[in-house]
Design a protein around this motif. Structure first.
Motif, PDB file in Angstrom:
ATOM      1  N   MET A  32      69.895  17.706  88.184  1.00 34.16           N
ATOM      2  CA  MET A  32      68.944  17.390  89.256  1.00 34.16           C
ATOM      3  C   MET A  32      68.947  18.499  90.305  1.00 34.16           C
ATOM      4  O   MET A  32      69.439  18.342  91.421  1.00 34.16           O
ATOM      5  N   THR A  33      68.387  19.640  89.927  1.00 31.24           N
ATOM      6  CA  THR A  33      68.284  20.744  90.882  1.00 31.24           C
ATOM      7  C   THR A  33      67.077  21.615  90.563  1.00 31.24           C
ATOM      8  O   THR A  33      66.685  21.728  89.395  1.00 31.24           O
ATOM      9  N   GLU A  34      66.497  22.198  91.611  1.00 33.84           N
ATOM     10  CA  GLU A  34      65.416  23.173  91.457  1.00 33.84           C
ATOM     11  C   GLU A  34      65.907  24.575  91.789  1.00 33.84           C
ATOM     12  O   GLU A  34      65.116  25.512  91.809  1.00 33.84           O
ATOM     13  N   SER A  35      67.197  24.732  92.070  1.00 36.94           N
ATOM     14  CA  SER A  35      67.685  25.988  92.656  1.00 36.94           C
ATOM     15  C   SER A  35      68.150  26.994  91.610  1.00 36.94           C
ATOM     16  O   SER A  35      69.173  26.810  90.954  1.00 36.94           O
ATOM     17  N   MET A  36      67.425  28.087  91.478  1.00 35.54           N
ATOM     18  CA  MET A  36      67.840  29.142  90.553  1.00 35.54           C
ATOM     19  C   MET A  36      69.022  29.947  91.114  1.00 35.54           C
ATOM     20  O   MET A  36      69.805  30.501  90.339  1.00 35.54           O
ATOM     21  N   SER A  37      69.179  30.012  92.439  1.00 34.11           N
ATOM     22  CA  SER A  37      70.353  30.744  92.931  1.00 34.11           C
ATOM     23  C   SER A  37      71.626  29.947  92.627  1.00 34.11           C
ATOM     24  O   SER A  37      72.666  30.525  92.309  1.00 34.11           O
ATOM     25  N   MET A  38      71.534  28.619  92.679  1.00 37.78           N
ATOM     26  CA  MET A  38      72.674  27.787  92.238  1.00 37.78           C
ATOM     27  C   MET A  38      73.021  28.097  90.774  1.00 37.78           C
ATOM     28  O   MET A  38      74.192  28.223  90.405  1.00 37.78           O
ATOM     29  N   VAL A  39      71.993  28.225  89.947  1.00 35.61           N
ATOM     30  CA  VAL A  39      72.214  28.542  88.527  1.00 35.61           C
ATOM     31  C   VAL A  39      72.873  29.914  88.384  1.00 35.61           C
ATOM     32  O   VAL A  39      73.800  30.096  87.586  1.00 35.61           O
ATOM     33  N   MET A  40      72.426  30.888  89.189  1.00 36.29           N
ATOM     34  CA  MET A  40      73.062  32.215  89.142  1.00 36.29           C
ATOM     35  C   MET A  40      74.523  32.146  89.566  1.00 36.29           C
ATOM     36  O   MET A  40      75.383  32.840  89.028  1.00 36.29           O
ATOM     37  N   GLN A  41      74.802  31.299  90.559  1.00 34.26           N
ATOM     38  CA  GLN A  41      76.194  31.156  91.011  1.00 34.26           C
ATOM     39  C   GLN A  41      77.062  30.576  89.891  1.00 34.26           C
ATOM     40  O   GLN A  41      78.184  31.028  89.644  1.00 34.26           O
ATOM     41  N   LEU A  42      76.545  29.591  89.179  1.00 37.97           N
ATOM     42  CA  LEU A  42      77.297  29.015  88.058  1.00 37.97           C
ATOM     43  C   LEU A  42      77.429  30.025  86.914  1.00 37.97           C
ATOM     44  O   LEU A  42      78.459  30.105  86.256  1.00 37.97           O
ATOM     45  N   ALA A  43      76.365  30.789  86.677  1.00 36.73           N
ATOM     46  CA  ALA A  43      76.395  31.775  85.585  1.00 36.73           C
ATOM     47  C   ALA A  43      77.478  32.818  85.821  1.00 36.73           C
ATOM     48  O   ALA A  43      78.158  33.244  84.886  1.00 36.73           O
ATOM     49  N   THR A  44      77.649  33.213  87.079  1.00 35.10           N
ATOM     50  CA  THR A  44      78.641  34.241  87.371  1.00 35.10           C
ATOM     51  C   THR A  44      80.041  33.636  87.475  1.00 35.10           C
ATOM     52  O   THR A  44      80.986  34.141  86.872  1.00 35.10           O
ATOM     53  N   LEU A  45      80.163  32.539  88.213  1.00 37.41           N
ATOM     54  CA  LEU A  45      81.499  32.018  88.503  1.00 37.41           C
ATOM     55  C   LEU A  45      82.064  31.160  87.365  1.00 37.41           C
ATOM     56  O   LEU A  45      83.269  31.005  87.255  1.00 37.41           O
ATOM     57  N   GLN A  46      81.191  30.603  86.509  1.00 39.31           N
ATOM     58  CA  GLN A  46      81.669  29.774  85.399  1.00 39.31           C
ATOM     59  C   GLN A  46      81.470  30.422  84.025  1.00 39.31           C
ATOM     60  O   GLN A  46      82.131  30.043  83.073  1.00 39.31           O
ATOM     61  N   MET A  47      80.502  31.331  83.900  1.00 43.11           N
ATOM     62  CA  MET A  47      80.239  31.935  82.578  1.00 43.11           C
ATOM     63  C   MET A  47      80.533  33.433  82.571  1.00 43.11           C
ATOM     64  O   MET A  47      80.207  34.111  81.599  1.00 43.11           O
ATOM     65  N   GLN A  48      81.091  33.938  83.646  1.00 47.35           N
ATOM     66  CA  GLN A  48      81.519  35.338  83.711  1.00 47.35           C
ATOM     67  C   GLN A  48      80.386  36.342  83.497  1.00 47.35           C
ATOM     68  O   GLN A  48      80.609  37.453  83.013  1.00 47.35           O
ATOM     69  N   MET A  49      79.173  35.964  83.849  1.00 50.96           N
ATOM     70  CA  MET A  49      78.109  36.963  83.855  1.00 50.96           C
ATOM     71  C   MET A  49      78.229  37.770  85.145  1.00 50.96           C
ATOM     72  O   MET A  49      78.736  37.285  86.146  1.00 50.96           O
ATOM     73  N   THR A  50      77.748  39.020  85.128  1.00 49.52           N
ATOM     74  CA  THR A  50      77.738  39.788  86.372  1.00 49.52           C
ATOM     75  C   THR A  50      76.526  39.349  87.201  1.00 49.52           C
ATOM     76  O   THR A  50      75.589  38.727  86.684  1.00 49.52           O
ATOM     77  N   VAL A  51      76.542  39.699  88.483  1.00 49.10           N
ATOM     78  CA  VAL A  51      75.401  39.348  89.341  1.00 49.10           C
ATOM     79  C   VAL A  51      74.132  40.019  88.796  1.00 49.10           C
ATOM     80  O   VAL A  51      73.058  39.405  88.770  1.00 49.10           O
ATOM     81  N   GLU A  52      74.274  41.265  88.346  1.00 46.90           N
ATOM     82  CA  GLU A  52      73.114  42.005  87.840  1.00 46.90           C
ATOM     83  C   GLU A  52      72.553  41.324  86.588  1.00 46.90           C
ATOM     84  O   GLU A  52      71.339  41.167  86.439  1.00 46.90           O
ATOM     85  N   GLU A  53      73.447  40.942  85.676  1.00 46.67           N
ATOM     86  CA  GLU A  53      72.990  40.246  84.465  1.00 46.67           C
ATOM     87  C   GLU A  53      72.293  38.934  84.825  1.00 46.67           C
ATOM     88  O   GLU A  53      71.272  38.577  84.239  1.00 46.67           O
ATOM     89  N   SER A  54      72.854  38.216  85.781  1.00 55.08           N
ATOM     90  CA  SER A  54      72.264  36.910  86.101  1.00 55.08           C
ATOM     91  C   SER A  54      70.922  37.088  86.812  1.00 55.08           C
ATOM     92  O   SER A  54      70.019  36.272  86.636  1.00 55.08           O
ATOM     93  N   LEU A  55      70.761  38.168  87.579  1.00 60.74           N
ATOM     94  CA  LEU A  55      69.456  38.427  88.205  1.00 60.74           C
ATOM     95  C   LEU A  55      68.409  38.747  87.128  1.00 60.74           C
ATOM     96  O   LEU A  55      67.300  38.208  87.145  1.00 60.74           O
ATOM     97  N   THR A  56      68.774  39.584  86.182  1.00 59.94           N
ATOM     98  CA  THR A  56      67.862  39.900  85.062  1.00 59.94           C
ATOM     99  C   THR A  56      67.523  38.633  84.278  1.00 59.94           C
ATOM    100  O   THR A  56      66.367  38.388  83.913  1.00 59.94           O
ATOM    101  N   ALA A  57      68.551  37.801  84.046  1.00 64.79           N
ATOM    102  CA  ALA A  57      68.358  36.571  83.259  1.00 64.79           C
ATOM    103  C   ALA A  57      67.455  35.571  83.970  1.00 64.79           C
ATOM    104  O   ALA A  57      66.671  34.877  83.324  1.00 64.79           O
TER     105      ALA A  57
END
Ligand SMILES: [Zn+2]
Length: 408
Positions: free
Chosen positions: A327-352
């Protein structure tokens, strides 16, 4: 008269570069520009770079007050046109009930199906618009939206018409997907529903041009691989490109199926096998990861983002916005989870979250990066640089959003 917008006084512009999905190590290569401006002409980006005189008059001068410009987010997996929330079910989960116990007592997808069927078309339009406005406030400028809570001809069509009608007023550009194969209808788990999707629902959807994509949920206890393939191939024959809910709760060979049918995306992938990773890495099917779903379901299991990127897959990120599991509309929240929980870099998560999401929607030539020629879909974040998108977590840094050059 043509309009020309100058966005100046930016702290930074940070964007992936390209007109197609970016894979593997290339996902880290973003362009970072300082002392630069963006010029928008008639809704498209005309120029990005150091300030200089244009050979046409600037009709609007926008002072960004040292914000950082990033591409508007592309949220390529959402279930927007639903009615009814499931907050009490969520609260029961927090008190220890399992998803299965809740489903057995009439909760889960079935409760959203009941509420969505009971809603009028106008109520669904209003719901989509409310969520689209929330998305825009969080920097999203394009979102995919799926049906899948109707699970019969009339109510699937009602959901897709709601997406079409909402799109005329929505701040966010909406891309419709028919997900009639989300689950079996609550009135019975009759396999003949697959034939109904293939023979009635998809042809009606295609005839009215209500969807660009066709999706299916291939999972243990839902649709088998064979049933999913039948639905996706039927959609393909009607001009609907496949997407697939794949390998979410078990390895059901979903990723390989997505590649075999030439799907635009394979989504979730928490249980993808080594073979599935290898198949995606060699394909143009985008691996669409939805870490907010793992987070919200309190699962320790996230999709193997590192293995997918390191193998060379095109990886995107989305919210999976829906009332039951994310229950969220926030893509920055998703980027935070992608980096802090899935070990993606900030750059990768921005591209994604931008260009690669656009690629999975067939829009990478139009949006997903800040480059001359593309639509001016831009989010300004209240931060000195793009790293703050993840570093400064749990708040909404988005201050201004432009879509097609229009300040939302
Ligand atoms: Zn979904």
């Amino acid at each position: 008269m043509s309009s020309a917008l100058l966005i100046r006084n930016l702290s930074q512009i940070a964007t992936p570069i390209g007109r197609a999905g970016v894979r593997g190590v290339e996902m880290r290569r973003i362009a970072v520009l300082e002392k630069s401006v963006i010029v928008v002409r008639d809704g498209r980006i005309d120029y990005v770079g150091p300030e200089r005189r244009t050979d046409f008059p600037i009709t609007e001068d926008f002072d960004a007050r040292r914000a950082t410009a990033i591409p508007g987010f592309v949220d390529s997996h959402t279930h927007l046109p639903w009615a009814g929330f499931r907050e009490s079910e969520f609260n029961r989960r927090l008190q220890g009930e399992s998803y299965e116990q809740i489903a057995a007592s009439g909760g889960g997808i079935a409760s959203t199906v009941r509420a969505t069927r009971a809603a009028t078309g106008q109520q669904l339009v209003d719901n989509v618009l409310q969520r689209a406005r929330m998305m825009a406030r969080h920097g999203t400028t394009t979102a995919e939206a799926k049906s899948g809570y109707g699970l019969n001809l009339a109510d699937e069509i009602k959901q897709l018409r709601a997406i079409r009608d909402a799109d005329e007023q929505s701040p966010v550009r909406l891309v419709p997907t028919c997900l009639a194969a989300h689950d079996f209808p609550p009135e019975g788990r009759d396999p003949s529903f697959v034939a109904q999707i293939v023979d009635e629902i998809l042809p009606a959807v295609a005839k009215e041009k209500l969807a660009q994509f066709c999706d299916a949920f291939v999972e243990r206890g839902v649709f088998t691989r064979e049933q999913g393939e039948r639905v996706l191939r039927a959609g393909l024959a009607l001009g609907l490109r496949p997407r697939l809910h794949a390998d979410e709760f078990s390895d059901s060979g979903g990723a390989a199926l997505a590649v075999a049918v030439g799907a635009a995306s394979a989504d979730h992938l928490m249980h993808i096998s080594e073979k599935g990773i290898a198949a995606l890495a060699k394909s143009n099917t985008v691996a669409n990861l939805l870490p907010a779903t793992s987070f919200f379901l309190m699962s320790q299991r996230y999709a193997p983002a590192r293995a997918l990127i390191d193998a060379g897959a095109i990886v995107s990120l989305s919210t999976d916005c829906n009332p039951g599991s994310s229950m969220t509309e926030s893509m920055s929240m998703v980027m935070q989870l992608a980096t802090l929980q899935m070990q993606m870099t900030v750059e990768e998560s921005l591209t994604a979250g931008t260009l690669n999401g656009a690629a999975s929607l067939g829009l990478a030539h139009e949006t997903g990066s800040i480059e001359a020629g593309k639509r001016a879909d831009i989010a300004l974040i209240d931060a000195p640089n793009y790293l703050h998108l993840v570093y400064h977590f749990g708040v909404n840094l988005v201050r201004d959003v432009f879509r097609d050059g229009v300040h939302l």
